[in-house]
Design a protein around this motif. Structure first.
Motif, mmCIF file in Angstrom:
data_model
loop_
_atom_site.group_PDB
_atom_site.id
_atom_site.type_symbol
_atom_site.label_atom_id
_atom_site.label_comp_id
_atom_site.label_asym_id
_atom_site.label_seq_id
_atom_site.Cartn_x
_atom_site.Cartn_y
_atom_site.Cartn_z
ATOM 1 N N GLY A 67 0.783 -1.231 0.000
ATOM 2 C CA GLY A 67 0.000 0.000 0.000
ATOM 3 C C GLY A 67 0.808 1.271 0.000
ATOM 4 O O GLY A 67 0.250 2.354 -0.156
ATOM 5 N N ALA A 68 2.119 1.188 0.158
ATOM 6 C CA ALA A 68 2.942 2.398 0.145
ATOM 7 C C ALA A 68 2.963 3.029 -1.235
ATOM 8 O O ALA A 68 3.062 4.247 -1.378
ATOM 9 N N GLY A 69 2.863 2.192 -2.271
ATOM 10 C CA GLY A 69 2.808 2.670 -3.642
ATOM 11 C C GLY A 69 1.594 2.100 -4.344
ATOM 12 O O GLY A 69 1.075 1.049 -3.962
ATOM 13 N N LYS A 70 1.129 2.793 -5.363
ATOM 14 C CA LYS A 70 0.008 2.318 -6.174
ATOM 15 C C LYS A 70 0.578 1.509 -7.332
ATOM 16 O O LYS A 70 1.299 2.029 -8.184
ATOM 17 N N GLU A 71 0.258 0.222 -7.366
ATOM 18 C CA GLU A 71 0.841 -0.645 -8.382
ATOM 19 C C GLU A 71 0.450 -0.184 -9.782
ATOM 20 O O GLU A 71 -0.735 -0.059 -10.105
ATOM 21 N N THR A 72 1.454 0.074 -10.603
ATOM 22 C CA THR A 72 1.247 0.601 -11.949
ATOM 23 C C THR A 72 2.205 -0.095 -12.899
ATOM 24 O O THR A 72 3.422 -0.080 -12.688
ATOM 25 N N VAL A 73 1.665 -0.717 -13.942
ATOM 26 C CA VAL A 73 2.502 -1.434 -14.899
ATOM 27 C C VAL A 73 2.893 -0.496 -16.043
ATOM 28 O O VAL A 73 2.036 0.077 -16.708
ATOM 29 N N LEU A 74 4.194 -0.341 -16.251
ATOM 30 C CA LEU A 74 4.716 0.508 -17.320
ATOM 31 C C LEU A 74 5.589 -0.332 -18.241
ATOM 32 O O LEU A 74 6.402 -1.133 -17.773
ATOM 33 N N THR A 75 5.415 -0.143 -19.531
ATOM 34 C CA THR A 75 6.260 -0.825 -20.510
ATOM 35 C C THR A 75 7.139 0.211 -21.190
ATOM 36 O O THR A 75 6.645 1.148 -21.825
ATOM 37 N N VAL A 76 8.435 0.035 -21.029
ATOM 38 C CA VAL A 76 9.407 1.028 -21.499
ATOM 39 C C VAL A 76 10.304 0.388 -22.552
ATOM 40 O O VAL A 76 11.049 -0.553 -22.254
ATOM 41 N N ALA A 77 10.245 0.886 -23.755
ATOM 42 C CA ALA A 77 11.090 0.369 -24.830
ATOM 43 C C ALA A 77 12.495 0.949 -24.722
ATOM 44 O O ALA A 77 12.688 2.109 -24.338
ATOM 45 N N ALA A 78 13.475 0.135 -25.052
ATOM 46 C CA ALA A 78 14.856 0.620 -25.091
ATOM 47 C C ALA A 78 15.010 1.662 -26.194
ATOM 48 O O ALA A 78 14.373 1.580 -27.242
ATOM 49 N N VAL A 79 15.852 2.651 -25.930
ATOM 50 C CA VAL A 79 16.100 3.718 -26.907
ATOM 51 C C VAL A 79 17.543 3.565 -27.399
ATOM 52 O O VAL A 79 18.494 3.882 -26.674
ATOM 53 N N PRO A 80 17.739 3.066 -28.612
ATOM 54 C CA PRO A 80 19.100 2.785 -29.106
ATOM 55 C C PRO A 80 20.042 3.983 -29.054
ATOM 56 O O PRO A 80 21.230 3.838 -28.754
ATOM 57 N N SER A 81 19.524 5.187 -29.359
ATOM 58 C CA SER A 81 20.404 6.362 -29.382
ATOM 59 C C SER A 81 20.926 6.697 -27.990
ATOM 60 O O SER A 81 22.067 7.171 -27.845
ATOM 61 N N ILE A 82 20.119 6.458 -26.966
ATOM 62 C CA ILE A 82 20.585 6.716 -25.594
ATOM 63 C C ILE A 82 21.492 5.573 -25.137
ATOM 64 O O ILE A 82 22.526 5.805 -24.494
ATOM 65 N N ARG A 83 21.137 4.340 -25.502
ATOM 66 C CA ARG A 83 21.982 3.199 -25.163
ATOM 67 C C ARG A 83 23.388 3.376 -25.746
ATOM 68 O O ARG A 83 24.388 3.018 -25.119
ATOM 69 N N ALA A 84 23.474 3.974 -26.940
ATOM 70 C CA ALA A 84 24.770 4.163 -27.603
ATOM 71 C C ALA A 84 25.680 5.117 -26.836
ATOM 72 O O ALA A 84 26.900 5.114 -27.035
ATOM 73 N N TRP A 326 5.348 7.330 -12.465
ATOM 74 C CA TRP A 326 6.193 6.820 -11.371
ATOM 75 C C TRP A 326 6.034 7.673 -10.115
ATOM 76 O O TRP A 326 5.820 7.138 -9.014
ATOM 77 N N LEU A 327 6.113 8.992 -10.258
ATOM 78 C CA LEU A 327 5.954 9.875 -9.102
ATOM 79 C C LEU A 327 4.574 9.713 -8.471
ATOM 80 O O LEU A 327 4.448 9.615 -7.245
ATOM 81 N N SER A 328 3.550 9.684 -9.297
ATOM 82 C CA SER A 328 2.193 9.567 -8.794
ATOM 83 C C SER A 328 1.988 8.266 -8.032
ATOM 84 O O SER A 328 1.311 8.237 -6.986
ATOM 85 N N ALA A 329 2.582 7.194 -8.517
ATOM 86 C CA ALA A 329 2.432 5.898 -7.857
ATOM 87 C C ALA A 329 2.941 5.931 -6.427
ATOM 88 O O ALA A 329 2.414 5.238 -5.549
ATOM 89 N N TRP A 330 3.946 6.760 -6.173
ATOM 90 C CA TRP A 330 4.541 6.849 -4.837
ATOM 91 C C TRP A 330 4.117 8.123 -4.094
ATOM 92 O O TRP A 330 4.700 8.458 -3.071
#
Length: 352
Positions: A67-84, A326-330
């Motif tokens: 209950g400390a956080g509101k469970e929220t499922v997020l799907t985040v794709a990798a960003v090749p330009s940032i990974r580089a 993310w902020l809202s969940a916590w």
């Protein structure tokens, strides 16, 4: 967060955790937390049994948090330009080693062991997982004491710490930073109260406010008390032995507000929401004082080359709206930033 008479950030950060935990002595979350840490073996550094992230970039924010956080499922794709942008060694490893300084007891809502008694949960580990997903890396979390978390960074065993670390000029001598949250104090009042703090100490005239002894917020509050006294007005400051006593005083109308660390207040507001005397946040104030907005930042070894790609990953999450989720969940939306800054101005050397 030394400003004159104020504690250093390491000392202020650790009492924050102690204050939160004292207020959780009878809470189920604290019981689960203690058991979980015992199961981990109680060493100086514990690698999380579960990193809490799927290989497809799915991160369940607020998972196992009781209950400390509101469970929220997020799907985040990798960003090749940032990974580089990553250093080749980290990119080739396929892993992001994330340090969390939550031993021995954790500090909800920021970082603690979840209800499965294994997984690190909290806003800090969750952001680490989200950043790792943007970078296309597997998050590998390790829990350590506050001091040993920095040892991990120094030795290279840990790539980055997400652990409520304040950006200071002193720390920047050894570390690089990518900011991601405001370092705020807050005022907690009953939800029925009409009083709000909007940054002007004069709003405190005639009020009775509780605060912890020996804390950064006490020094700020006492400074305001002296200013009001010089203006012929009164601010009454009250002290209580623990947070439970403070909250009972707030419930009973013996104080108008509690002035403390904003995450502490965010956690209690959520825990108290279903009671007869729910509370709310009546305003925030920078933990760095009136002239500088304190910032919480991802912390990397100096010149490791990681701060910039981490900042860009955070900016990507901000742009896509997943940072706000993310902020809202916590319950930490009032600590949001517009962008991640690499090595922004920090608390000065003479007060950090």
């Amino acid at each position: 967060m030394p400003r004159p008479g104020l504690r250093t950030r390491p000392l202020r950060t650790r009492p924050l955790r102690a204050r939160i935990l004292r207020g959780l002595a009878t809470a189920t979350a604290a019981a689960s937390l203690a058991t979980g840490l015992a199961a981990c073996g109680g060493g100086d550094s514990v690698t999380a049994a579960s990193d809490g992230a799927a290989s497809d970039g799915t991160v369940t924010v607020g998972a196992l948090s009781n209950g400390a956080g509101k469970e929220t499922v997020l799907t985040v794709a990798a960003v090749p330009s940032i990974r580089a942008e990553l250093p080749k060694k980290v990119r080739d490893s396929g892993r992001l080693a994330i340090g969390v300084g939550a031993l021995p007891a954790g500090f909800p809502p920021l970082a603690f062991v979840g209800t499965d008694q294994r997984t690190l949960t909290g806003s800090e580990p969750d952001l680490g997982r989200l950043v790792a997903a943007v970078l296309g890396l597997k998050p590998v979390l390790s829990n350590a004491t506050w001091e040993n978390m920095f040892v991990g960074l120094d030795s290279g065993r840990t790539d980055v710490a997400f652990a409520n670390v304040t950006d200071t000029e002193q720390r920047k001598l050894k570390y690089d930073f990518a900011s991601y949250r405001k370092d705020n104090l807050g005022f907690e009042v009953l939800r029925s109260s009409t009083w709000d703090f909007r940054g002007d100490y004069r709003a405190l005239a005639g009020r009775t406010v509780a605060v912890g002894r020996g804390t950064n917020q006490e020094k700020i509050l006492l400074t305001w008390q002296e200013k009001l006294k010089a203006e012929g007005r009164q601010l009454t400051v009250k002290y209580f032995p623990d947070n439970n006593s403070t909250w009972l005083a707030l419930d009973g109308g013996k104080i108008d507000a509690y002035f403390g660390p904003n995450p502490d207040i965010a956690y209690h507001i959520r825990q108290d929401a279903g009671t007869a005397h729910p509370t709310r946040n009546a305003g925030t104030f920078s933990g760095a004082g009136a002239t500088l907005q304190g910032l919480i930042a991802a912390t990397t070894k100096k010149d490791s080359g990681l701060a910039r790609p981490i900042a860009d990953a955070i900016d990507h999450l901000i742009k896509n709206g997943q940072y706000a989720q993310w902020l809202s969940a916590w319950n930490l939306s009032n600590e949001g930033v517009d962008r991640s800054l690499v090595n922004p101005p920090g608390l000065p050397l003479d007060n950090s």
